[in-house]
Design a protein around this motif. Structure first.
Motif, PDB file in Angstrom:
ATOM      1  N   LEU A 162       0.829  -1.201   0.000  1.00 16.08           N
ATOM      2  CA  LEU A 162       0.000   0.000   0.000  1.00 16.08           C
ATOM      3  C   LEU A 162       0.868   1.257   0.000  1.00 16.08           C
ATOM      4  O   LEU A 162       0.594   2.203  -0.751  1.00 16.08           O
ATOM      5  N   ALA A 163       1.913   1.269   0.801  1.00 20.42           N
ATOM      6  CA  ALA A 163       2.816   2.430   0.839  1.00 20.42           C
ATOM      7  C   ALA A 163       3.479   2.640  -0.516  1.00 20.42           C
ATOM      8  O   ALA A 163       3.614   3.785  -0.981  1.00 20.42           O
ATOM      9  N   ARG A 164       3.893   1.558  -1.184  1.00 20.21           N
ATOM     10  CA  ARG A 164       4.491   1.690  -2.526  1.00 20.21           C
ATOM     11  C   ARG A 164       3.492   2.283  -3.510  1.00 20.21           C
ATOM     12  O   ARG A 164       3.828   3.140  -4.325  1.00 20.21           O
ATOM     13  N   GLU A 165       2.249   1.822  -3.438  1.00 20.92           N
ATOM     14  CA  GLU A 165       1.213   2.338  -4.350  1.00 20.92           C
ATOM     15  C   GLU A 165       0.935   3.817  -4.097  1.00 20.92           C
ATOM     16  O   GLU A 165       0.786   4.594  -5.040  1.00 20.92           O
ATOM     17  N   ILE A 166       0.886   4.213  -2.844  1.00 25.64           N
ATOM     18  CA  ILE A 166       0.653   5.626  -2.503  1.00 25.64           C
ATOM     19  C   ILE A 166       1.816   6.484  -2.990  1.00 25.64           C
ATOM     20  O   ILE A 166       1.602   7.555  -3.570  1.00 25.64           O
ATOM     21  N   ARG A 167       3.051   6.028  -2.769  1.00 27.77           N
ATOM     22  CA  ARG A 167       4.218   6.788  -3.250  1.00 27.77           C
ATOM     23  C   ARG A 167       4.204   6.918  -4.763  1.00 27.77           C
ATOM     24  O   ARG A 167       4.491   7.993  -5.305  1.00 27.77           O
ATOM     25  N   ALA A 168       3.868   5.836  -5.462  1.00 24.77           N
ATOM     26  CA  ALA A 168       3.820   5.882  -6.927  1.00 24.77           C
ATOM     27  C   ALA A 168       2.757   6.859  -7.401  1.00 24.77           C
ATOM     28  O   ALA A 168       2.980   7.638  -8.334  1.00 24.77           O
ATOM     29  N   LYS A 169       1.614   6.826  -6.766  1.00 30.93           N
ATOM     30  CA  LYS A 169       0.527   7.736  -7.137  1.00 30.93           C
ATOM     31  C   LYS A 169       0.924   9.185  -6.852  1.00 30.93           C
ATOM     32  O   LYS A 169       0.640  10.084  -7.643  1.00 30.93           O
ATOM     33  N   SER A 170       1.591   9.405  -5.743  1.00 31.27           N
ATOM     34  CA  SER A 170       2.042  10.749  -5.378  1.00 31.27           C
ATOM     35  C   SER A 170       3.074  11.267  -6.373  1.00 31.27           C
ATOM     36  O   SER A 170       3.003  12.415  -6.800  1.00 31.27           O
ATOM     37  N   ARG A 171       4.032  10.398  -6.745  1.00 29.11           N
ATOM     38  CA  ARG A 171       5.039  10.805  -7.743  1.00 29.11           C
ATOM     39  C   ARG A 171       4.374  11.117  -9.068  1.00 29.11           C
ATOM     40  O   ARG A 171       4.711  12.085  -9.735  1.00 29.11           O
ATOM     41  N   SER A 172       3.407  10.297  -9.443  1.00 31.45           N
ATOM     42  CA  SER A 172       2.700  10.488 -10.700  1.00 31.45           C
ATOM     43  C   SER A 172       1.921  11.803 -10.686  1.00 31.45           C
ATOM     44  O   SER A 172       1.919  12.545 -11.659  1.00 31.45           O
ATOM     45  N   ALA A 173       1.270  12.097  -9.578  1.00 31.90           N
ATOM     46  CA  ALA A 173       0.475  13.321  -9.471  1.00 31.90           C
ATOM     47  C   ALA A 173       1.357  14.563  -9.471  1.00 31.90           C
ATOM     48  O   ALA A 173       0.906  15.642  -9.850  1.00 31.90           O
ATOM     49  N   ASN A 174       2.609  14.395  -9.099  1.00 29.77           N
ATOM     50  CA  ASN A 174       3.524  15.533  -9.049  1.00 29.77           C
ATOM     51  C   ASN A 174       4.387  15.655 -10.296  1.00 29.77           C
ATOM     52  O   ASN A 174       5.212  16.555 -10.383  1.00 29.77           O
ATOM     53  N   SER A 175       4.187  14.769 -11.282  1.00 27.59           N
ATOM     54  CA  SER A 175       4.981  14.860 -12.504  1.00 27.59           C
ATOM     55  C   SER A 175       4.472  16.037 -13.342  1.00 27.59           C
ATOM     56  O   SER A 175       3.300  16.389 -13.299  1.00 27.59           O
ATOM     57  N   PRO A 176       5.348  16.682 -14.131  1.00 28.17           N
ATOM     58  CA  PRO A 176       4.940  17.831 -14.944  1.00 28.17           C
ATOM     59  C   PRO A 176       3.785  17.501 -15.898  1.00 28.17           C
ATOM     60  O   PRO A 176       2.876  18.310 -16.081  1.00 28.17           O
ATOM     61  N   THR A 177       3.753  16.314 -16.491  1.00 29.88           N
ATOM     62  CA  THR A 177       2.690  15.933 -17.416  1.00 29.88           C
ATOM     63  C   THR A 177       1.351  15.878 -16.686  1.00 29.88           C
ATOM     64  O   THR A 177       0.353  16.416 -17.162  1.00 29.88           O
ATOM     65  N   ASP A 178       1.333  15.251 -15.501  1.00 28.23           N
ATOM     66  CA  ASP A 178       0.096  15.157 -14.737  1.00 28.23           C
ATOM     67  C   ASP A 178      -0.349  16.511 -14.212  1.00 28.23           C
ATOM     68  O   ASP A 178      -1.539  16.804 -14.160  1.00 28.23           O
ATOM     69  N   GLN A 179       0.601  17.368 -13.838  1.00 31.01           N
ATOM     70  CA  GLN A 179       0.231  18.695 -13.355  1.00 31.01           C
ATOM     71  C   GLN A 179      -0.452  19.491 -14.472  1.00 31.01           C
ATOM     72  O   GLN A 179      -1.453  20.163 -14.241  1.00 31.01           O
ATOM     73  N   ALA A 180       0.078  19.404 -15.702  1.00 26.11           N
ATOM     74  CA  ALA A 180      -0.538  20.107 -16.838  1.00 26.11           C
ATOM     75  C   ALA A 180      -1.928  19.539 -17.104  1.00 26.11           C
ATOM     76  O   ALA A 180      -2.887  20.282 -17.347  1.00 26.11           O
ATOM     77  N   HIS A 181      -2.085  18.213 -17.054  1.00 22.18           N
ATOM     78  CA  HIS A 181      -3.377  17.564 -17.267  1.00 22.18           C
ATOM     79  C   HIS A 181      -4.372  18.003 -16.193  1.00 22.18           C
ATOM     80  O   HIS A 181      -5.525  18.318 -16.496  1.00 22.18           O
ATOM     81  N   ASN A 182      -3.917  18.012 -14.924  1.00 23.86           N
ATOM     82  CA  ASN A 182      -4.796  18.434 -13.836  1.00 23.86           C
ATOM     83  C   ASN A 182      -5.220  19.888 -14.005  1.00 23.86           C
ATOM     84  O   ASN A 182      -6.354  20.253 -13.729  1.00 23.86           O
ATOM     85  N   HIS A 183      -4.314  20.746 -14.501  1.00 21.86           N
ATOM     86  CA  HIS A 183      -4.631  22.155 -14.737  1.00 21.86           C
ATOM     87  C   HIS A 183      -5.690  22.284 -15.832  1.00 21.86           C
ATOM     88  O   HIS A 183      -6.628  23.057 -15.716  1.00 21.86           O
ATOM     89  N   GLN A 184      -5.551  21.468 -16.905  1.00 21.17           N
ATOM     90  CA  GLN A 184      -6.532  21.503 -18.005  1.00 21.17           C
ATOM     91  C   GLN A 184      -7.891  21.051 -17.503  1.00 21.17           C
ATOM     92  O   GLN A 184      -8.923  21.651 -17.828  1.00 21.17           O
ATOM     93  N   GLU A 185      -7.930  19.991 -16.685  1.00 23.57           N
ATOM     94  CA  GLU A 185      -9.203  19.513 -16.144  1.00 23.57           C
ATOM     95  C   GLU A 185      -9.842  20.584 -15.264  1.00 23.57           C
ATOM     96  O   GLU A 185     -11.053  20.777 -15.316  1.00 23.57           O
ATOM     97  N   ALA A 186      -9.052  21.289 -14.514  1.00 22.93           N
ATOM     98  CA  ALA A 186      -9.580  22.327 -13.641  1.00 22.93           C
ATOM     99  C   ALA A 186     -10.194  23.458 -14.489  1.00 22.93           C
ATOM    100  O   ALA A 186     -11.238  23.998 -14.144  1.00 22.93           O
ATOM    101  N   ASN A 187      -9.557  23.796 -15.611  1.00 21.51           N
ATOM    102  CA  ASN A 187     -10.087  24.845 -16.474  1.00 21.51           C
ATOM    103  C   ASN A 187     -11.380  24.429 -17.140  1.00 21.51           C
ATOM    104  O   ASN A 187     -12.260  25.244 -17.349  1.00 21.51           O
TER     105      ASN A 187
END
Length: 190
Positions: A162-187
């Motif tokens: 579970l800790a590995r999965e949470i860390r992977a998800k956190s790293r993924s959410a903090n990647s530049p590609t995901d940040q741009a995607h999250n920004h587009q979804e917010a807009n």
């Protein structure tokens, strides 16, 4: 031998009684004739616990063929114990590295029993030698910690996954590609 430990008849202790505050804060517990702190000192030293499990398996792999040949151990008994210690190693490899699979939950009782037998052997050695050498105390602390992780309600392998999965998800959410995607979804939501 440093003479660590106090021989209390059937119980051998290496808990430092001069550290009374620590003893009263965490408590003491007897593990197959060895008294120490609860929770054990080495409970979070996962890499050392994996190394101890690997050493315990390696010793058995080396010694058992001669014991079977000499008739001091049956081939079935050797095979069962090797399988049990292989499961302990697999569990700790999974916990520490995420490699392979965790040991099956169905082997929990056999793993606990095998570690209990190892602790009884360590306690016998300490009693015979009048205490714990540094090496024997280190071995006892690691085996106790391995056994502690098998207590009811402790699912160390599942929690490490579970800790590995949470860390992977956190790293993924903090990647530049995901940040741009999250920004587009917010807009788009506006």
């Amino acid at each position: 031998m440093t003479g660590r430990g106090i021989n209390l008849g059937n119980v051998v202790s290496f808990a430092d009684y001069r550290a009374g505050a620590q003893a009263s804060a965490v408590g003491l517990r007897i593990w197959q004739g060895i008294e120490t702190f609860d929770p054990p000192n080495r409970v979070h030293d996962h890499a050392d616990l994996l190394a101890m499990a690997e050493r315990m398996l390696a010793v058995r792999e080396k010694r058992f063929p001669a014991l079977v040949t000499a008739g001091k151990m049956s081939a079935d008994q050797a095979e069962a114990e090797l399988a049990t210690f292989s499961a302990i190693v697999a569990d700790w490899r999974f916990i520490c590295t995420g490699e392979g699979e965790a040991a099956p939950l169905g082997s929990l009782i056999q793993r606990a029993d095998a570690l209990d037998a190892s602790l009884r052997t360590i306690a016998d050695i300490a009693r015979d030698e009048g205490g714990f050498s540094d090496a024997l105390a280190d071995q006892a602390e690691c085996v106790i910690a391995l056994r502690w992780h098998l207590e009811p309600g402790r699912r160390t392998a599942a929690l490490s996954q579970l800790a590995r999965e949470i860390r992977a998800k956190s790293r993924s959410a903090n990647s530049p590609t995901d940040q741009a995607h999250n920004h587009q979804e917010a807009n788009h939501a506006v």
